[in-house]
Enzyme design. Sequence first.
Site, mmCIF file in Angstrom:
data_model
loop_
_atom_site.group_PDB
_atom_site.id
_atom_site.type_symbol
_atom_site.label_atom_id
_atom_site.label_comp_id
_atom_site.label_asym_id
_atom_site.label_seq_id
_atom_site.Cartn_x
_atom_site.Cartn_y
_atom_site.Cartn_z
ATOM 1 N N THR A 84 -2.544 -0.830 -13.222
ATOM 2 C CA THR A 84 -1.209 -0.227 -13.072
ATOM 3 C C THR A 84 -0.159 -1.125 -13.726
ATOM 4 O OG1 THR A 84 -1.973 0.753 -11.038
ATOM 5 C CG2 THR A 84 0.400 0.690 -11.370
ATOM 6 N N GLU A 133 -14.111 0.472 -6.449
ATOM 7 C CA GLU A 133 -13.874 -0.347 -5.250
ATOM 8 C C GLU A 133 -15.045 -0.261 -4.267
ATOM 9 O OE1 GLU A 133 -10.071 1.072 -3.974
ATOM 10 O OE2 GLU A 133 -10.889 2.849 -3.006
ATOM 11 N N GLY A 175 -9.176 1.966 -9.456
ATOM 12 C CA GLY A 175 -10.315 1.194 -9.965
ATOM 13 C C GLY A 175 -11.518 1.269 -9.044
ATOM 14 N N SER A 213 -10.468 -2.217 -8.735
ATOM 15 C CA SER A 213 -9.219 -2.191 -7.978
ATOM 16 C C SER A 213 -8.611 -3.593 -7.904
ATOM 17 C CB SER A 213 -9.507 -1.671 -6.564
ATOM 18 O OG SER A 213 -8.313 -1.681 -5.844
ATOM 19 N N GLY A 214 -7.358 -3.690 -8.258
ATOM 20 C CA GLY A 214 -6.653 -4.973 -8.225
ATOM 21 C C GLY A 214 -6.781 -5.765 -9.504
ATOM 22 N N SER A 247 -2.356 -0.781 -4.332
ATOM 23 C CA SER A 247 -3.484 -0.074 -4.929
ATOM 24 C C SER A 247 -3.134 1.390 -5.180
ATOM 25 C CB SER A 247 -4.677 -0.174 -3.984
ATOM 26 O OG SER A 247 -5.773 0.459 -4.569
ATOM 27 N N SER A 248 -3.459 1.835 -6.389
ATOM 28 C CA SER A 248 -3.205 3.250 -6.710
ATOM 29 C C SER A 248 -4.235 4.066 -5.945
ATOM 30 C CB SER A 248 -3.375 3.489 -8.204
ATOM 31 O OG SER A 248 -2.715 2.485 -8.931
ATOM 32 N N ASN A 287 -6.093 -4.697 -2.984
ATOM 33 C CA ASN A 287 -4.866 -4.744 -3.782
ATOM 34 C C ASN A 287 -3.689 -4.308 -2.920
ATOM 35 O OD1 ASN A 287 -2.872 -4.421 -5.667
ATOM 36 N ND2 ASN A 287 -3.960 -2.922 -6.926
HETATM 37 N N1 LIG Z 1 -0.184 -9.028 -15.850
HETATM 38 C C1 LIG Z 1 0.014 -9.385 -14.608
HETATM 39 N N2 LIG Z 1 0.835 -10.399 -14.317
HETATM 40 C C2 LIG Z 1 1.051 -10.768 -13.060
HETATM 41 N N3 LIG Z 1 0.475 -10.200 -12.027
HETATM 42 C C3 LIG Z 1 -0.361 -9.184 -12.223
HETATM 43 C C4 LIG Z 1 -0.645 -8.709 -13.540
HETATM 44 N N4 LIG Z 1 -1.510 -7.695 -13.440
HETATM 45 C C5 LIG Z 1 -1.761 -7.540 -12.123
HETATM 46 N N5 LIG Z 1 -1.068 -8.427 -11.397
HETATM 47 C C6 LIG Z 1 -1.084 -8.562 -9.941
HETATM 48 O O1 LIG Z 1 -2.194 -7.886 -9.471
HETATM 49 C C7 LIG Z 1 -1.828 -6.875 -8.577
HETATM 50 C C8 LIG Z 1 -2.732 -5.689 -8.748
HETATM 51 O O2 LIG Z 1 -2.501 -5.102 -9.943
HETATM 52 P P1 LIG Z 1 -2.569 -3.533 -10.131
HETATM 53 O O3 LIG Z 1 -1.883 -2.838 -9.024
HETATM 54 O O4 LIG Z 1 -2.131 -3.274 -11.472
HETATM 55 O O5 LIG Z 1 -4.091 -3.304 -9.998
HETATM 56 P P2 LIG Z 1 -4.883 -1.991 -10.313
HETATM 57 O O6 LIG Z 1 -5.906 -2.342 -11.312
HETATM 58 O O7 LIG Z 1 -3.963 -0.914 -10.624
HETATM 59 O O8 LIG Z 1 -5.604 -1.700 -8.967
HETATM 60 P P3 LIG Z 1 -5.915 -0.331 -8.286
HETATM 61 O O9 LIG Z 1 -7.120 0.185 -8.941
HETATM 62 O O10 LIG Z 1 -6.145 -0.695 -6.910
HETATM 63 O O11 LIG Z 1 -4.740 0.489 -8.466
HETATM 64 C C9 LIG Z 1 -0.390 -6.573 -8.884
HETATM 65 O O12 LIG Z 1 0.272 -6.117 -7.725
HETATM 66 C C10 LIG Z 1 0.120 -7.934 -9.311
HETATM 67 O O13 LIG Z 1 0.472 -8.698 -8.202
HETATM 68 MG MG LIG Z 2 -3.380 0.745 -9.874
#
Ligand SMILES: Nc1ncnc2c1ncn2[C@@H]1O[C@H](COP(=O)(O)OP(=O)(O)OP(=O)(O)O)[C@@H](O)[C@H]1O
Ligand SMILES: [Mg+2]
Length: 1053
Positions: free
Chosen positions: A111, A385, A383, A106-107, A159-160, A156
């Site tokens: 996404t 967590e 993800g 997660s994070g 977070s999804s 996050n």
């Molecule tokens: N390529 C990137 N460039 C800049 N910031 C990023 C990038 N990828 C992720 N982030 C930052 O990290 C945060 C978390 O990313 P994201 O929501 O994609 O995580 P996730 O893997 O989907 O987590 P979860 O499993 O909780 O959904 C985003 O809100 C953003 O601020």
């Molecule tokens: Mg996500």
Amino acid sequence: MEGALIARDKVGIQDFVLLDETTETAFLDNLKKRFEKDLIYTYIGTLVVSLNPYKELDIYNPLQMELYMGVTFFELPPHIYALADNAYHAMLAELNDHFILISGESGAGKTEASKKILQYYAFSCPSTARLNSVRDKMLMSNPVLEAFGNAKTLKNDNSSRFGKYMDIQFNSEGEAVGGHILNYLLEKSRVVHQNHGERNFHIFYQLVEGGDEALLRQLGLEKDCLYYNYLTQGECAIVSSITDKTDWKTVKNALKVIEVNESDTSDLFGVVASVLHLGNVEFDPDSRGYASLNNNTELRWVSTLLGVSAQTLQEGLTFRKIETQNDQVFSPFTIDHAVYVRDALAKAIYGRTFTWLVHQVNESLENKDETKMAVIGLLDIYGFEVFYVNSFEQFCINYCNEKLQQLFIQLTLKSEQEEYQAEDIEWESVQFFNNKIICDLVEERYRGIISILDEECLRPGDATDLTFLERLEEKMGNHPHFVTHRLADITTRKTLERGDFRLLHYAGEVTYCVVGFLDKNNDLLYRNIKDLMCQSKNAIVRECFSTMDPDSRRRPETVATQFKSSLLKLTESLLAKHAWYVRCLKSNESKKPGQLDEALVRHQVKYLGLMEHLRVRRAGFAYRRRYDVFLQRYKPLCPATWPHWIGLPMDGVEVLVQHLGYLPYEYKMGRTKIFIRHPRTLYATEDAFERCKHELATKLQAKYRGYRAKGEFRKRKEAATKIESCWRGAQARKEKERRVWAVKVIKKFINGYVNRRDAKTTENSEYLAFVRQSYLNRLKLKLPKTVLDKTSWLPAPSVCAEASEMLQKIHTRLLVRKYVRGLTQQKKAQLQMKVVTSAIFKGKKDSYPQSITKTFLDTRISEQDINMKYSVPVIKYDRKGFKPRPRQLILTQATAYLVEEAKIKQRVSYTSLKGISVSNLTDDIIVLHITCEDPKQKGDLVFQCDHLFEFLTKLSMVANKQNAFQVVKGSIKIEIQSGKQSAVDFATGQEPMVYKEKNGHLMVVSVDKSADTVTGVRSRHAKKPFAYFIRRRGDEETSEDRTDTGCIRYHHS
Ligand SMILES: Nc1ncnc2c1ncn2[C@@H]1O[C@H](COP(=O)(O)OP(=O)(O)OP(=O)(O)O)[C@@H](O)[C@H]1O
Ligand SMILES: [Mg+2]
């Protein structure tokens, strides 16, 4: 190639496969080096490792997207766009389904990665107005689903809280024609409860913060998040990093794009507001301590927004309806129970509305043309967590990640190695941790945690969360990945509460608190509440409750089992597709840009199996394909395999790769597949294939064009033959007509000819007309050209003989006229002289005819006196001896002078000229008879003149003596002196001669006129002037024989 790559991007190594050593330290060093320079992407072969930078990087702009379009994997620095582009082109080339598995805790940025990929496709795929609408819907589905399905957690801020698998559907042209989303288990518990530092789903905050006053009033909401129980439990309703107000606008706009109409939008916000109101419904104890609700404003709002009776709703929230055979019994709830039911309702409404929303997105994304050829799936799921307290949701989420890790292992490590074995490829096994054991622990039938949980949920009796834990301990007692307080050793026990169980996940240990497991798994809603919702005036709620529970009497599957089945379905569907991987790593826990927590990253590298993947990659083959598939695709590259290979596909592939010049270490031949070690080998082959495709296309095009042209040619030829035969037919008919006509004409002609002399009929008169016309036509072309031409007049047929005669006369006259008109003055004078000559001599003197053609000159002597009319050289014969003497004879106006070298020898006045005689023969002798009374005159003058006629004509004209001429036959008497007579005798002979006869006469022998044409010699002589012969005799006299005839003697004498 590798060297070039490093040169292009000097920081670290772009592909871990190229690392010198495959140690974890080297791996992390490289990752760190690159991260420090904001290079967040690194490859392991075709797998992209992405390290969350927690800051905006300028690597996602349209320029970058353009850069990566149609470029092979390793041509540019690593980027998620490269993976997206390669997946797209592979899908297009092979027309098969692909998916991109984005994993990480997660994070970590899953996404974000999936959004970047979607944006890339939106940018790079072909676009038309229709496709743009699909593209916009796809892009805009994200903010809507994130608003309803994402929330801030400790890990996050976005977070999804649901799993999402999205299929992007492409047609054979590579156009994105539609999409479909599958959603997985939304974390509904968040609606009613949030841990400290966490928030509810974004949409609640967005509505309260961003909604305009009218809307809020309509929904009965306060513009203050803190007012709502469901939004305040985490104590962080307002977070600076989240822009609820702006997001609200985006969501409202996005709803329009995905075609949620106004009424549905209003109902949707009604549902969101009703949940908030439900959260604020509080129960009071009645006299017996049961929950009661009296005139509760929040409840009224809920009933208004959901369009249900407030009374029934109140009953539903405070009583349970138990139906017996004949009766209904209402059992009141305790306050806790009522709160539980309230929360259950809130979760149910929200959860089902979320599913409705996904349906709505799918409907608007649906490809109505059915032109879908292949899909690229994007899997972005919550993800892995670990929180301080982990509950049923974390259990499901982590189980899901466990399944995806299993899928990854299956597709990469395990199956890869198994495949090498099966294919008899020499291989040194790479050890890796297979998490199947954990998956089994959770999902195994009858023995897995989910089965036990379901059993506890369903079994009669007093099942509680704790009895569930006991059952777990009973069944899993010895499992190496399972531990509880009771099962743990002393040291571990200290870290566990009594109500906890711990799983050793692939990604680490997670301690779950069993409290709520049974309830959450049951997810029960009492029947009376469900029935009430089915009658809701809010269309979304009514639809959600009535359609989603068709058989409300049957106990629905538990949440965990539903989730398990949906995951199984998902893995099955993914196994049928070609996989691409993005492994997301979290750089630090505090979401800070530029910070790299080495321990955290090392841990993720480890559990994500990246090192194992790297080892397998390094040792393995980047590409493999079944012989028949490989041969089918690349056979055009080798003449021996194109267009058909007869024999085993394996042999064909061997021939093909030999032809392509593969080096032995670059590929291996398995039992059923070819294995290619480096992507570059395949890229080179693919490039060659691309080039060849064009050539083939050109060839096919040429063939096809040839075929078309041939067809066209044949058609034209047939047409030409048809036209030709028609034309010939027409010509033949014409010819026939012509012949028929000709036969008639000829017949008529012949009849006309045969009967030409008969009485006039149509036929013979036509014939005669024809004869006349034809004669005249011929005559026209053959008319005599000169007056003298009297012989060539075209003989006329009898019918136009008379006309011909007349015409001839006319024509002659015409010619004469023309001739006369064309005469010059000189010529006229000449002719007039000739007329005189003719009058005198024609028919009288033999040599006259020859004179006709000779032109009469004005003078033959060049020195002329002024009065001279004519002069001519003559041979004068003496009167006495007839001795020839050359003289000139000059005619003046009144006199003829005989002159010798300008000395006048004799003067003959015309008045004394009484006659002029010539013989009738061909000689040139002239006798001028002179009156002898004149004492000055010497007697008749006898002389020879070559131009006899000319002279005599002149003389006659000058002296006006036409009547004095005499053409004499035989002899001319001459008077030598007054009274003394002599004669000139004329005779004919073989040769012309002049001599004095014995009788004293002058004998003139001339050539017989009639003999002129007898022999060539005569003829020649005849043409020569008479004087010629005389002179010759004269010339010869000294040398010739003196005893010759008298003639010669005469000359000497
Ligand atoms: N390529 C990137 N460039 C800049 N910031 C990023 C990038 N990828 C992720 N982030 C930052 O990290 C945060 C978390 O990313 P994201 O929501 O994609 O995580 P996730 O893997 O989907 O987590 P979860 O499993 O909780 O959904 C985003 O809100 C953003 O601020
Ligand atoms: Mg996500």
